[in-house]
Design a protein around this motif. Sequence first.
Motif, PDB file in Angstrom:
ATOM      1  N   ASP A  85      34.917   6.621 -11.722  1.00 54.53           N
ATOM      2  CA  ASP A  85      34.099   6.139 -12.833  1.00 54.53           C
ATOM      3  C   ASP A  85      33.634   4.705 -12.598  1.00 54.53           C
ATOM      4  O   ASP A  85      32.660   4.267 -13.201  1.00 54.53           O
ATOM      5  CB  ASP A  85      34.887   6.205 -14.146  1.00 54.53           C
ATOM      6  CG  ASP A  85      35.206   7.630 -14.552  1.00 54.53           C
ATOM      7  OD1 ASP A  85      34.458   8.544 -14.150  1.00 54.53           O
ATOM      8  OD2 ASP A  85      36.207   7.831 -15.263  1.00 54.53           O
ATOM      9  N   ALA A  86      34.340   3.964 -11.755  1.00 55.95           N
ATOM     10  CA  ALA A  86      34.033   2.557 -11.527  1.00 55.95           C
ATOM     11  C   ALA A  86      33.278   2.301 -10.234  1.00 55.95           C
ATOM     12  O   ALA A  86      32.876   1.173  -9.972  1.00 55.95           O
ATOM     13  CB  ALA A  86      35.323   1.745 -11.532  1.00 55.95           C
ATOM     14  N   ILE A  87      33.112   3.321  -9.408  1.00 49.67           N
ATOM     15  CA  ILE A  87      32.383   3.148  -8.156  1.00 49.67           C
ATOM     16  C   ILE A  87      31.293   4.202  -8.048  1.00 49.67           C
ATOM     17  O   ILE A  87      31.391   5.273  -8.649  1.00 49.67           O
ATOM     18  CB  ILE A  87      33.308   3.227  -6.916  1.00 49.67           C
ATOM     19  CG1 ILE A  87      34.045   4.555  -6.874  1.00 49.67           C
ATOM     20  CG2 ILE A  87      34.284   2.074  -6.878  1.00 49.67           C
ATOM     21  CD1 ILE A  87      34.871   4.765  -5.623  1.00 49.67           C
ATOM     22  N   SER A  88      30.268   3.885  -7.310  1.00 50.08           N
ATOM     23  CA  SER A  88      29.200   4.858  -7.090  1.00 50.08           C
ATOM     24  C   SER A  88      28.966   5.002  -5.591  1.00 50.08           C
ATOM     25  O   SER A  88      28.977   4.018  -4.857  1.00 50.08           O
ATOM     26  CB  SER A  88      27.913   4.418  -7.793  1.00 50.08           C
ATOM     27  OG  SER A  88      27.498   3.160  -7.317  1.00 50.08           O
ATOM     28  N   LEU A  89      28.791   6.227  -5.169  1.00 49.10           N
ATOM     29  CA  LEU A  89      28.545   6.523  -3.766  1.00 49.10           C
ATOM     30  C   LEU A  89      27.072   6.259  -3.471  1.00 49.10           C
ATOM     31  O   LEU A  89      26.194   6.891  -4.035  1.00 49.10           O
ATOM     32  CB  LEU A  89      28.907   7.982  -3.475  1.00 49.10           C
ATOM     33  CG  LEU A  89      28.752   8.468  -2.058  1.00 49.10           C
ATOM     34  CD1 LEU A  89      29.633   7.660  -1.117  1.00 49.10           C
ATOM     35  CD2 LEU A  89      29.098   9.941  -1.969  1.00 49.10           C
ATOM     36  N   GLU A  90      26.805   5.301  -2.589  1.00 51.61           N
ATOM     37  CA  GLU A  90      25.427   4.935  -2.276  1.00 51.61           C
ATOM     38  C   GLU A  90      24.918   5.613  -1.013  1.00 51.61           C
ATOM     39  O   GLU A  90      23.766   5.993  -0.950  1.00 51.61           O
ATOM     40  CB  GLU A  90      25.306   3.421  -2.181  1.00 51.61           C
ATOM     41  CG  GLU A  90      25.563   2.756  -3.525  1.00 51.61           C
ATOM     42  CD  GLU A  90      25.443   1.258  -3.481  1.00 51.61           C
ATOM     43  OE1 GLU A  90      25.360   0.679  -2.382  1.00 51.61           O
ATOM     44  OE2 GLU A  90      25.442   0.666  -4.567  1.00 51.61           O
ATOM     45  N   SER A  91      25.779   5.721  -0.008  1.00 49.61           N
ATOM     46  CA  SER A  91      25.361   6.416   1.211  1.00 49.61           C
ATOM     47  C   SER A  91      26.583   6.876   1.993  1.00 49.61           C
ATOM     48  O   SER A  91      27.674   6.332   1.845  1.00 49.61           O
ATOM     49  CB  SER A  91      24.481   5.521   2.089  1.00 49.61           C
ATOM     50  OG  SER A  91      25.236   4.478   2.650  1.00 49.61           O
ATOM     51  N   ILE A  92      26.351   7.897   2.837  1.00 49.60           N
ATOM     52  CA  ILE A  92      27.377   8.416   3.725  1.00 49.60           C
ATOM     53  C   ILE A  92      26.751   8.562   5.108  1.00 49.60           C
ATOM     54  O   ILE A  92      25.670   9.121   5.245  1.00 49.60           O
ATOM     55  CB  ILE A  92      27.886   9.805   3.274  1.00 49.60           C
ATOM     56  CG1 ILE A  92      28.446   9.762   1.867  1.00 49.60           C
ATOM     57  CG2 ILE A  92      28.929  10.320   4.241  1.00 49.60           C
ATOM     58  CD1 ILE A  92      28.840  11.125   1.344  1.00 49.60           C
ATOM     59  N   GLN A  93      27.442   8.050   6.119  1.00 45.92           N
ATOM     60  CA  GLN A  93      26.988   8.203   7.498  1.00 45.92           C
ATOM     61  C   GLN A  93      28.129   8.758   8.330  1.00 45.92           C
ATOM     62  O   GLN A  93      29.184   8.136   8.351  1.00 45.92           O
ATOM     63  CB  GLN A  93      26.536   6.866   8.085  1.00 45.92           C
ATOM     64  CG  GLN A  93      25.306   6.296   7.425  1.00 45.92           C
ATOM     65  CD  GLN A  93      24.099   7.190   7.594  1.00 45.92           C
ATOM     66  OE1 GLN A  93      23.934   7.831   8.625  1.00 45.92           O
ATOM     67  NE2 GLN A  93      23.263   7.238   6.579  1.00 45.92           N
ATOM     68  N   PRO A  94      28.018   9.860   8.981  1.00 43.26           N
ATOM     69  CA  PRO A  94      26.905  10.798   8.948  1.00 43.26           C
ATOM     70  C   PRO A  94      26.874  11.539   7.608  1.00 43.26           C
ATOM     71  O   PRO A  94      27.878  11.615   6.908  1.00 43.26           O
ATOM     72  CB  PRO A  94      27.218  11.753  10.097  1.00 43.26           C
ATOM     73  CG  PRO A  94      28.696  11.750  10.184  1.00 43.26           C
ATOM     74  CD  PRO A  94      29.123  10.353   9.817  1.00 43.26           C
ATOM     75  N   GLN A  95      25.722  12.065   7.308  1.00 42.56           N
ATOM     76  CA  GLN A  95      25.545  12.768   6.042  1.00 42.56           C
ATOM     77  C   GLN A  95      26.512  13.953   5.962  1.00 42.56           C
ATOM     78  O   GLN A  95      26.711  14.675   6.929  1.00 42.56           O
ATOM     79  CB  GLN A  95      24.098  13.277   5.934  1.00 42.56           C
ATOM     80  CG  GLN A  95      23.747  13.837   4.587  1.00 42.56           C
ATOM     81  CD  GLN A  95      23.813  12.791   3.491  1.00 42.56           C
ATOM     82  OE1 GLN A  95      23.445  11.646   3.686  1.00 42.56           O
ATOM     83  NE2 GLN A  95      24.290  13.195   2.325  1.00 42.56           N
ATOM     84  N   ALA A  96      27.113  14.145   4.813  1.00 36.84           N
ATOM     85  CA  ALA A  96      28.022  15.278   4.610  1.00 36.84           C
ATOM     86  C   ALA A  96      27.218  16.571   4.631  1.00 36.84           C
ATOM     87  O   ALA A  96      26.069  16.623   4.183  1.00 36.84           O
ATOM     88  CB  ALA A  96      28.744  15.135   3.277  1.00 36.84           C
ATOM     89  N   GLU A  97      27.845  17.620   5.160  1.00 45.24           N
ATOM     90  CA  GLU A  97      27.203  18.927   5.174  1.00 45.24           C
ATOM     91  C   GLU A  97      27.017  19.442   3.753  1.00 45.24           C
ATOM     92  O   GLU A  97      26.013  20.050   3.420  1.00 45.24           O
ATOM     93  CB  GLU A  97      28.058  19.897   5.995  1.00 45.24           C
ATOM     94  CG  GLU A  97      27.357  21.187   6.321  1.00 45.24           C
ATOM     95  CD  GLU A  97      28.196  22.006   7.285  1.00 45.24           C
ATOM     96  OE1 GLU A  97      29.074  22.742   6.808  1.00 45.24           O
ATOM     97  OE2 GLU A  97      27.961  21.887   8.504  1.00 45.24           O
TER      98      GLU A  97
END
Length: 166
Positions: free
Chosen positions: A100-112
């Motif tokens: 609730d306190a964090i937001s996912l901005e990007s993932i490298q490598p992209q998740a399937e």
Amino acid sequence: MDEHDEMRSRTYPVKEDMAFQRRMWTVERVGRYGLCLLLLLTLAGLFSRGPLSWATLELTHATLEYDRFLRNGSHTDVTLDLHAPGATRTVAVLGGEALDAISLESIQPQAESMRTVRDGLELTFRADDTGHTRAHLSLGVNGLGLQRAYLRVGDDTVPFWIFIFP
């Protein structure tokens, strides 16, 4: 005049209360040591990045590297190492109130694939030939205080916490 005369209270030429003055000198000394300790803790990473903040969670088939202490409105990077020998896909679940306190901005490598589960976020990655995946997650921080979370990979679940400063 000897040393004992200097430490006695007097009224001439200036009124002095030496017992009070000695207490004030003690308070000043304690304050000085406290500020030095606070400075050393700050340099060591208590309020941001540094050795006190760096943390690593170890599971049977995963490792999570993250910062324990964050600042509201900042960004942080998390490294997730998944290793399942012989598997073509690796799955990890991040959950808990910290989401609730964090937001996912990007993932490298992209998740399937990504999907929400009852109390978390399930991430599925394609593994290499040895069953290993290393993912870098960039997170935005928008919360305050102690936040609890967990990482689940297979049957292993490990709790962890982060503290978010204003």
